[in-house]
Enzyme design. Structure first.
Site, PDB file in Angstrom:
ATOM      1  N   SER A   7       0.838  -1.198   0.000  1.00 52.15           N
ATOM      2  CA  SER A   7       0.000   0.000   0.000  1.00 52.15           C
ATOM      3  C   SER A   7       0.872   1.246   0.000  1.00 52.15           C
ATOM      4  O   SER A   7       1.616   1.498   0.953  1.00 52.15           O
ATOM      5  CB  SER A   7      -0.892   0.019   1.242  1.00 52.15           C
ATOM      6  OG  SER A   7      -1.454   1.308   1.384  1.00 52.15           O
ATOM      7  N   HIS A  32      -1.356  -1.425  -4.033  1.00 52.81           N
ATOM      8  CA  HIS A  32      -2.619  -1.061  -3.392  1.00 52.81           C
ATOM      9  C   HIS A  32      -2.641   0.455  -3.220  1.00 52.81           C
ATOM     10  O   HIS A  32      -1.715   1.041  -2.669  1.00 52.81           O
ATOM     11  CB  HIS A  32      -2.725  -1.776  -2.043  1.00 52.81           C
ATOM     12  CG  HIS A  32      -4.031  -1.586  -1.350  1.00 52.81           C
ATOM     13  ND1 HIS A  32      -5.166  -2.303  -1.673  1.00 52.81           N
ATOM     14  CD2 HIS A  32      -4.397  -0.747  -0.338  1.00 52.81           C
ATOM     15  CE1 HIS A  32      -6.167  -1.926  -0.881  1.00 52.81           C
ATOM     16  NE2 HIS A  32      -5.738  -0.978  -0.065  1.00 52.81           N
ATOM     17  N   ASP A  34      -4.765   3.642  -1.869  1.00 53.94           N
ATOM     18  CA  ASP A  34      -5.837   4.040  -0.953  1.00 53.94           C
ATOM     19  C   ASP A  34      -6.274   5.478  -1.212  1.00 53.94           C
ATOM     20  O   ASP A  34      -5.500   6.409  -1.016  1.00 53.94           O
ATOM     21  CB  ASP A  34      -5.330   3.956   0.494  1.00 53.94           C
ATOM     22  CG  ASP A  34      -5.158   2.525   0.965  1.00 53.94           C
ATOM     23  OD1 ASP A  34      -6.130   1.755   0.890  1.00 53.94           O
ATOM     24  OD2 ASP A  34      -4.046   2.185   1.407  1.00 53.94           O
ATOM     25  N   MET A  36      -8.777   8.434  -0.085  1.00 57.14           N
ATOM     26  CA  MET A  36      -9.636   8.864   1.043  1.00 57.14           C
ATOM     27  C   MET A  36     -10.070  10.303   0.836  1.00 57.14           C
ATOM     28  O   MET A  36      -9.267  11.130   0.385  1.00 57.14           O
ATOM     29  CB  MET A  36      -8.846   8.804   2.351  1.00 57.14           C
ATOM     30  CG  MET A  36      -8.163   7.492   2.600  1.00 57.14           C
ATOM     31  SD  MET A  36      -7.232   7.575   4.124  1.00 57.14           S
ATOM     32  CE  MET A  36      -6.405   5.988   4.081  1.00 57.14           C
ATOM     33  N   HIS A  65      -8.451   1.224  -3.777  1.00 56.01           N
ATOM     34  CA  HIS A  65      -9.389   1.056  -2.652  1.00 56.01           C
ATOM     35  C   HIS A  65     -10.000   2.421  -2.351  1.00 56.01           C
ATOM     36  O   HIS A  65      -9.323   3.319  -1.835  1.00 56.01           O
ATOM     37  CB  HIS A  65      -8.578   0.510  -1.455  1.00 56.01           C
ATOM     38  CG  HIS A  65      -9.352   0.364  -0.193  1.00 56.01           C
ATOM     39  ND1 HIS A  65      -8.748   0.134   1.027  1.00 56.01           N
ATOM     40  CD2 HIS A  65     -10.698   0.404   0.071  1.00 56.01           C
ATOM     41  CE1 HIS A  65      -9.661   0.050   1.980  1.00 56.01           C
ATOM     42  NE2 HIS A  65     -10.849   0.213   1.430  1.00 56.01           N
ATOM     43  N   MET A  67     -12.058   4.888  -0.354  1.00 50.73           N
ATOM     44  CA  MET A  67     -12.678   5.191   0.943  1.00 50.73           C
ATOM     45  C   MET A  67     -13.292   6.581   0.804  1.00 50.73           C
ATOM     46  O   MET A  67     -12.820   7.559   1.383  1.00 50.73           O
ATOM     47  CB  MET A  67     -11.617   5.133   2.050  1.00 50.73           C
ATOM     48  CG  MET A  67     -11.193   3.709   2.359  1.00 50.73           C
ATOM     49  SD  MET A  67      -9.621   3.623   3.208  1.00 50.73           S
ATOM     50  CE  MET A  67      -8.528   3.617   1.807  1.00 50.73           C
ATOM     51  N   MET A 136     -11.429  -5.232   5.791  1.00 52.00           N
ATOM     52  CA  MET A 136     -10.631  -4.297   6.584  1.00 52.00           C
ATOM     53  C   MET A 136     -10.390  -4.892   7.972  1.00 52.00           C
ATOM     54  O   MET A 136     -11.322  -5.318   8.646  1.00 52.00           O
ATOM     55  CB  MET A 136     -11.367  -2.966   6.739  1.00 52.00           C
ATOM     56  CG  MET A 136     -11.324  -2.068   5.515  1.00 52.00           C
ATOM     57  SD  MET A 136      -9.676  -1.709   4.891  1.00 52.00           S
ATOM     58  CE  MET A 136      -8.876  -1.006   6.324  1.00 52.00           C
ATOM     59  N   ASP A 174      -6.721  -6.238   4.550  1.00 50.10           N
ATOM     60  CA  ASP A 174      -6.095  -4.917   4.556  1.00 50.10           C
ATOM     61  C   ASP A 174      -6.083  -4.323   5.963  1.00 50.10           C
ATOM     62  O   ASP A 174      -7.139  -4.036   6.529  1.00 50.10           O
ATOM     63  CB  ASP A 174      -6.909  -4.011   3.608  1.00 50.10           C
ATOM     64  CG  ASP A 174      -6.301  -2.632   3.430  1.00 50.10           C
ATOM     65  OD1 ASP A 174      -5.210  -2.387   3.957  1.00 50.10           O
ATOM     66  OD2 ASP A 174      -6.942  -1.808   2.744  1.00 50.10           O
TER      67      ASP A 174
HETATM   68  C1  DX5 Z   1      -6.287   1.928   5.677  1.00 47.51           C
HETATM   69  C2  DX5 Z   1      -5.884   1.477   4.305  1.00 47.51           C
HETATM   70  C3  DX5 Z   1      -4.782   0.494   4.292  1.00 47.51           C
HETATM   71  C4  DX5 Z   1      -3.465   0.945   4.868  1.00 47.51           C
HETATM   72  C5  DX5 Z   1      -2.797  -0.256   5.472  1.00 47.51           C
HETATM   73  O1  DX5 Z   1      -7.587   2.393   5.680  1.00 47.51           O
HETATM   74  O2  DX5 Z   1      -6.971   0.893   3.620  1.00 47.51           O
HETATM   75  O3  DX5 Z   1      -4.569   0.018   2.955  1.00 47.51           O
HETATM   76  O4  DX5 Z   1      -2.607   1.524   3.934  1.00 47.51           O
HETATM   77  O5  DX5 Z   1      -1.689   0.159   6.163  1.00 47.51           O
HETATM   78  P1  DX5 Z   1      -0.933  -0.745   7.222  1.00 47.51           P
HETATM   79  O6  DX5 Z   1      -0.381  -1.927   6.475  1.00 47.51           O
HETATM   80  O7  DX5 Z   1       0.132   0.158   7.735  1.00 47.51           O
HETATM   81  O8  DX5 Z   1      -1.917  -1.148   8.260  1.00 47.51           O
HETATM   82 ZN    ZN Z   2      -6.565  -0.071   1.651  1.00 50.92          ZN
END
Ligand code: DX5
Ligand code: ZN
Length: 216
Positions: A7, A32, A34, A36, A65, A67, A136, A174
């Site tokens: 990620s 990956h 993310d 947000m 992903h 969010m 998650m 994740d």
């Molecule tokens: C959090 C993200 C994850 C995050 C995971 O909401 O969806 O993908 O990057 O990070 P780690 O591996 O540090 O928990």
């Molecule tokens: Zn994620």
């Protein structure tokens, strides 16, 4: 065959291109990504400009992903930006089936995700419509948190459900994945492990070699 999806939320953005090249050189296949929006989750990460610019430099599978609230508004833009997989949250979408179909019609693989607090039953109706179920295992929206042990049973339940119905969606986990728990999560039934901090913190090359090795 299991898959690692590093990620980039935990990457060093001043040298993002170099770090992605290191993932490719190490034999990684997935990235990956993310996204947000500061509404669906408290934090804001990044959006289209970053994805578009790394798309030009990388052949990795972009596992995006979302969010964000009402993700159906941006499906075309993520296709144009170069996403290969587009995962939306069951808590964020009013019309799941339409959104998942739209994602597929634009040439991406649709995925559904659920918060740690959301029961597995919320995604069961969509398992036939998706190529990926993303569980998650930390509170959605931040990297660097601890794996929530109680989520393991959700992974087991979803694995059983997918197998029982002979569905081909991959099961992705994740949040809080690290060297200590990675094998346990794979044994619970995960196909793909997302990892931010445990891959990017410290020696990236050595971390990649460790995780890619246990996926074999
Ligand atoms: C959090 C993200 C994850 C995050 C995971 O909401 O969806 O993908 O990057 O990070 P780690 O591996 O540090 O928990
Ligand atoms: Zn994620």
């Amino acid at each position: 065959m299991k898959t690692l999806a590093p990620s980039i939320l935990a990457a060093d953005f001043s040298i993002l291109g170099q770090q992605i090249a290191q993932i490719e050189e190490a034999g990684g296949t997935h990235l990956h990504i993310d996204v947000m929006d500061g509404v669906f989750v408290p934090s804001i990460s990044f959006g289209f400009p970053i994805i578009k610019s790394i798309r030009k430099k990388s052949k990795l599978y972009f596992d995006v992903h979302l969010m964000i609230t009402a993700p159906e508004r941006y499906v075309e833009e993520f296709a144009e930006a170069g996403a290969n997989g587009l995962t939306v949250h069951v808590e964020a979408c009013k019309c799941m089936v339409d959104t998942l179909e739209k994602i597929r019609s634009l040439g991406m693989q649709p995925g559904v995700s659920l918060h740690p607090q959301t029961p597995v039953s919320a995604v069961i109706p969509y398992l036939e419509n998706v190529d990926r179920v993303l569980v998650m295992t930390v509170n959605t929206g931040f990297g660097g948190q601890q794996y929530i042990e109680g989520c393991t049973k959700k992974i087991v339940m979803l694995r059983e459900e997918l197998d029982k119905r002979n569905l081909k969606a991959v099961l992705e986990v994740d949040g809080g994945v690290n060297r200590e728990n990675a094998s346990m999560i794979l044994d619970a039934g995960a196909d793909i492990l997302v990892s931010g901090s445990s891959v990017f913190r410290g020696d990236l090359k050595e971390n990649l070699s460790y995780f890619l090795n246990i996926m074999k």
